[in-house]
Design a protein around this motif. Sequence first.
Motif, PDB file in Angstrom:
ATOM      1  N   ILE A   1     -37.744  17.571  46.231  1.00  0.00           N
ATOM      2  CA  ILE A   1     -38.910  17.405  47.106  1.00  0.00           C
ATOM      3  C   ILE A   1     -38.491  17.177  48.562  1.00  0.00           C
ATOM      4  CG2 ILE A   1     -40.479  16.686  45.286  1.00  0.00           C
ATOM      5  CD1 ILE A   1     -40.050  13.787  46.187  1.00  0.00           C
ATOM      6  N   GLY A   2     -37.212  17.496  48.860  1.00  0.00           N
ATOM      7  CA  GLY A   2     -36.785  17.537  50.245  1.00  0.00           C
ATOM      8  C   GLY A   2     -36.077  16.313  50.798  1.00  0.00           C
ATOM      9  N   TYR A   3     -35.640  15.405  49.944  1.00  0.00           N
ATOM     10  CA  TYR A   3     -34.968  14.198  50.424  1.00  0.00           C
ATOM     11  C   TYR A   3     -33.593  14.053  49.803  1.00  0.00           C
ATOM     12  CZ  TYR A   3     -39.663  13.102  51.911  1.00  0.00           C
ATOM     13  OH  TYR A   3     -40.896  13.170  52.486  1.00  0.00           O
ATOM     14  N   ASP A   4     -32.657  13.543  50.601  1.00  0.00           N
ATOM     15  CA  ASP A   4     -31.322  13.257  50.093  1.00  0.00           C
ATOM     16  C   ASP A   4     -31.285  11.789  49.697  1.00  0.00           C
ATOM     17  OD1 ASP A   4     -28.690  13.805  49.427  1.00  0.00           O
ATOM     18  OD2 ASP A   4     -27.949  13.137  51.380  1.00  0.00           O
ATOM     19  N   PHE A   5     -30.872  11.503  48.498  1.00  0.00           N
ATOM     20  CA  PHE A   5     -30.881  10.134  47.992  1.00  0.00           C
ATOM     21  C   PHE A   5     -29.593   9.912  47.203  1.00  0.00           C
ATOM     22  CE2 PHE A   5     -32.432   6.487  45.625  1.00  0.00           C
ATOM     23  CZ  PHE A   5     -33.288   5.874  46.536  1.00  0.00           C
ATOM     24  N   PRO A   6     -28.764   8.975  47.619  1.00  0.00           N
ATOM     25  CA  PRO A   6     -27.482   8.766  46.938  1.00  0.00           C
ATOM     26  C   PRO A   6     -27.678   8.055  45.595  1.00  0.00           C
ATOM     27  CG  PRO A   6     -27.789   7.089  48.605  1.00  0.00           C
ATOM     28  CD  PRO A   6     -28.943   8.050  48.747  1.00  0.00           C
ATOM     29  N   PRO A   7     -26.723   8.206  44.671  1.00  0.00           N
ATOM     30  CA  PRO A   7     -26.782   7.447  43.420  1.00  0.00           C
ATOM     31  C   PRO A   7     -26.759   5.948  43.718  1.00  0.00           C
ATOM     32  CG  PRO A   7     -25.138   9.178  43.281  1.00  0.00           C
ATOM     33  CD  PRO A   7     -25.582   9.116  44.715  1.00  0.00           C
ATOM     34  N   LEU A   8     -27.488   5.201  42.910  1.00  0.00           N
ATOM     35  CA  LEU A   8     -27.541   3.746  43.055  1.00  0.00           C
ATOM     36  C   LEU A   8     -26.613   3.099  42.039  1.00  0.00           C
ATOM     37  CD1 LEU A   8     -31.421   3.419  43.277  1.00  0.00           C
ATOM     38  CD2 LEU A   8     -29.791   3.403  45.185  1.00  0.00           C
ATOM     39  N   THR A   9     -25.780   2.169  42.483  1.00  0.00           N
ATOM     40  CA  THR A   9     -24.884   1.413  41.619  1.00  0.00           C
ATOM     41  C   THR A   9     -24.369   0.218  42.402  1.00  0.00           C
ATOM     42  OG1 THR A   9     -23.019   1.594  40.068  1.00  0.00           O
ATOM     43  CG2 THR A   9     -22.757   2.715  42.179  1.00  0.00           C
ATOM     44  N   PRO A  10     -24.058  -0.875  41.790  1.00  0.00           N
ATOM     45  CA  PRO A  10     -24.236  -1.298  40.401  1.00  0.00           C
ATOM     46  C   PRO A  10     -25.660  -1.803  40.140  1.00  0.00           C
ATOM     47  CG  PRO A  10     -23.196  -3.070  41.637  1.00  0.00           C
ATOM     48  CD  PRO A  10     -23.405  -1.913  42.599  1.00  0.00           C
ATOM     49  N   ARG A  11     -25.840  -2.520  39.022  1.00  0.00           N
ATOM     50  CA  ARG A  11     -27.168  -2.977  38.586  1.00  0.00           C
ATOM     51  C   ARG A  11     -27.946  -3.669  39.706  1.00  0.00           C
ATOM     52  NH1 ARG A  11     -26.840  -6.356  33.483  1.00  0.00           N
ATOM     53  NH2 ARG A  11     -25.573  -7.673  34.831  1.00  0.00           N
ATOM     54  N   GLU A  12     -27.322  -4.579  40.420  1.00  0.00           N
ATOM     55  CA  GLU A  12     -28.020  -5.322  41.472  1.00  0.00           C
ATOM     56  C   GLU A  12     -28.589  -4.385  42.533  1.00  0.00           C
ATOM     57  OE1 GLU A  12     -26.858  -8.438  44.975  1.00  0.00           O
ATOM     58  OE2 GLU A  12     -25.950  -8.784  43.017  1.00  0.00           O
ATOM     59  N   THR A  13     -27.833  -3.371  42.913  1.00  0.00           N
ATOM     60  CA  THR A  13     -28.305  -2.386  43.896  1.00  0.00           C
ATOM     61  C   THR A  13     -29.435  -1.546  43.327  1.00  0.00           C
ATOM     62  OG1 THR A  13     -26.146  -2.319  44.963  1.00  0.00           O
ATOM     63  CG2 THR A  13     -27.593  -0.430  45.343  1.00  0.00           C
ATOM     64  N   VAL A  14     -29.288  -1.133  42.071  1.00  0.00           N
ATOM     65  CA  VAL A  14     -30.343  -0.357  41.414  1.00  0.00           C
ATOM     66  C   VAL A  14     -31.649  -1.143  41.428  1.00  0.00           C
ATOM     67  CG1 VAL A  14     -31.140   0.656  39.234  1.00  0.00           C
ATOM     68  CG2 VAL A  14     -28.737   0.893  39.907  1.00  0.00           C
TER      69      VAL A  14
ATOM     70  N   GLU B   1     -24.086  -3.842  33.836  1.00  0.00           N
ATOM     71  CA  GLU B   1     -23.708  -4.372  35.149  1.00  0.00           C
ATOM     72  C   GLU B   1     -23.232  -3.263  36.087  1.00  0.00           C
ATOM     73  OE1 GLU B   1     -20.566  -7.569  36.915  1.00  0.00           O
ATOM     74  OE2 GLU B   1     -21.612  -8.107  35.053  1.00  0.00           O
ATOM     75  N   ASP B   2     -22.543  -2.254  35.514  1.00  0.00           N
ATOM     76  CA  ASP B   2     -22.014  -1.150  36.319  1.00  0.00           C
ATOM     77  C   ASP B   2     -22.917   0.089  36.282  1.00  0.00           C
ATOM     78  OD1 ASP B   2     -21.564  -0.475  33.651  1.00  0.00           O
ATOM     79  OD2 ASP B   2     -19.552   0.304  34.007  1.00  0.00           O
ATOM     80  N   ALA B   3     -24.186  -0.111  36.000  1.00  0.00           N
ATOM     81  CA  ALA B   3     -25.128   1.004  35.854  1.00  0.00           C
ATOM     82  C   ALA B   3     -25.181   1.880  37.098  1.00  0.00           C
ATOM     83  CB  ALA B   3     -26.528   0.474  35.551  1.00  0.00           C
ATOM     84  N   VAL B   4     -25.419   3.180  36.841  1.00  0.00           N
ATOM     85  CA  VAL B   4     -25.649   4.161  37.901  1.00  0.00           C
ATOM     86  C   VAL B   4     -26.995   4.829  37.602  1.00  0.00           C
ATOM     87  CG1 VAL B   4     -24.881   6.321  38.962  1.00  0.00           C
ATOM     88  CG2 VAL B   4     -23.184   4.641  38.174  1.00  0.00           C
ATOM     89  N   VAL B   5     -27.875   4.833  38.592  1.00  0.00           N
ATOM     90  CA  VAL B   5     -29.130   5.574  38.489  1.00  0.00           C
ATOM     91  C   VAL B   5     -29.117   6.603  39.612  1.00  0.00           C
ATOM     92  CG1 VAL B   5     -31.645   5.470  38.623  1.00  0.00           C
ATOM     93  CG2 VAL B   5     -30.387   3.667  37.420  1.00  0.00           C
ATOM     94  N   ASP B   6     -29.152   7.871  39.221  1.00  0.00           N
ATOM     95  CA  ASP B   6     -29.066   8.962  40.189  1.00  0.00           C
ATOM     96  C   ASP B   6     -30.405   9.683  40.278  1.00  0.00           C
ATOM     97  OD1 ASP B   6     -28.360  10.968  41.906  1.00  0.00           O
ATOM     98  OD2 ASP B   6     -26.729  11.758  40.673  1.00  0.00           O
ATOM     99  N   LEU B   7     -31.160   9.337  41.316  1.00  0.00           N
ATOM    100  CA  LEU B   7     -32.435   9.992  41.596  1.00  0.00           C
ATOM    101  C   LEU B   7     -32.249  11.220  42.473  1.00  0.00           C
ATOM    102  CD1 LEU B   7     -33.616   6.541  42.245  1.00  0.00           C
ATOM    103  CD2 LEU B   7     -35.266   8.013  41.137  1.00  0.00           C
ATOM    104  N   GLY B   8     -31.003  11.490  42.872  1.00  0.00           N
ATOM    105  CA  GLY B   8     -30.709  12.592  43.785  1.00  0.00           C
ATOM    106  C   GLY B   8     -31.307  13.915  43.371  1.00  0.00           C
ATOM    107  N   PRO B   9     -31.118  14.353  42.114  1.00  0.00           N
ATOM    108  CA  PRO B   9     -31.679  15.655  41.730  1.00  0.00           C
ATOM    109  C   PRO B   9     -33.208  15.711  41.876  1.00  0.00           C
ATOM    110  CG  PRO B   9     -30.021  14.969  40.147  1.00  0.00           C
ATOM    111  CD  PRO B   9     -30.251  13.792  41.071  1.00  0.00           C
ATOM    112  N   ALA B  10     -33.904  14.624  41.564  1.00  0.00           N
ATOM    113  CA  ALA B  10     -35.363  14.612  41.696  1.00  0.00           C
ATOM    114  C   ALA B  10     -35.776  14.597  43.156  1.00  0.00           C
ATOM    115  CB  ALA B  10     -35.950  13.401  40.970  1.00  0.00           C
ATOM    116  N   MET B  11     -35.112  13.792  43.955  1.00  0.00           N
ATOM    117  CA  MET B  11     -35.497  13.658  45.365  1.00  0.00           C
ATOM    118  C   MET B  11     -35.142  14.908  46.174  1.00  0.00           C
ATOM    119  SD  MET B  11     -37.149  10.897  45.378  1.00  0.00           S
ATOM    120  CE  MET B  11     -37.352  10.407  47.083  1.00  0.00           C
ATOM    121  N   ARG B  12     -34.010  15.529  45.867  1.00  0.00           N
ATOM    122  CA  ARG B  12     -33.644  16.769  46.589  1.00  0.00           C
ATOM    123  C   ARG B  12     -34.668  17.860  46.343  1.00  0.00           C
ATOM    124  NH1 ARG B  12     -28.580  14.835  45.466  1.00  0.00           N
ATOM    125  NH2 ARG B  12     -28.353  15.940  43.505  1.00  0.00           N
TER     126      ARG B  12
END
Length: 164
Positions: free
Chosen positions: A58-71, A45-56
Amino acid sequence: MTDTISTSATLADLRDRAVITDTLHRYAAGLDLNDADLLASVLTEDAVVDLGPAMRRIGYDFPPLTPRETVVTTLIGAVGPLDTSHSISNVRITIDGDDATVLAYAQAQHFKPGSGSDPAVTRHALMMNRYTATMVRDGEQWRIRHLDIANAWFDGDALMLLGE
């Protein structure tokens, strides 16, 4: 008796490793099949998915996603409609009681909706990412509590990942 205990412990360890690997496969399938319920089933339920390192990378800023519903809402909204194929490999697992650390590769091919099977279409986004996940045991299942996604290499058009 010792052989029975050893065999039982070995079988339990192998089962955990199979279920943990299946959790990664279900994560990828949730994205590829545009299946929000399947994706949600692998996350705490409190999951965090951080795509930031992958997206940065390739030139994009992307915040960590949390919680599960947002992910789930964000990833299904962005990746779900695309023609995608995520392949998970090189899974390495360290289990410590009800916690696990999982390292894996994920190669992900992305095409615009409906164009992935057209051989004339060359516009794509192909990524090789490194997953680092912490998982927790939840009954008979394992769920992702934290997933960091770092890019190893990229080929194609990064704008595809932004719906452009």
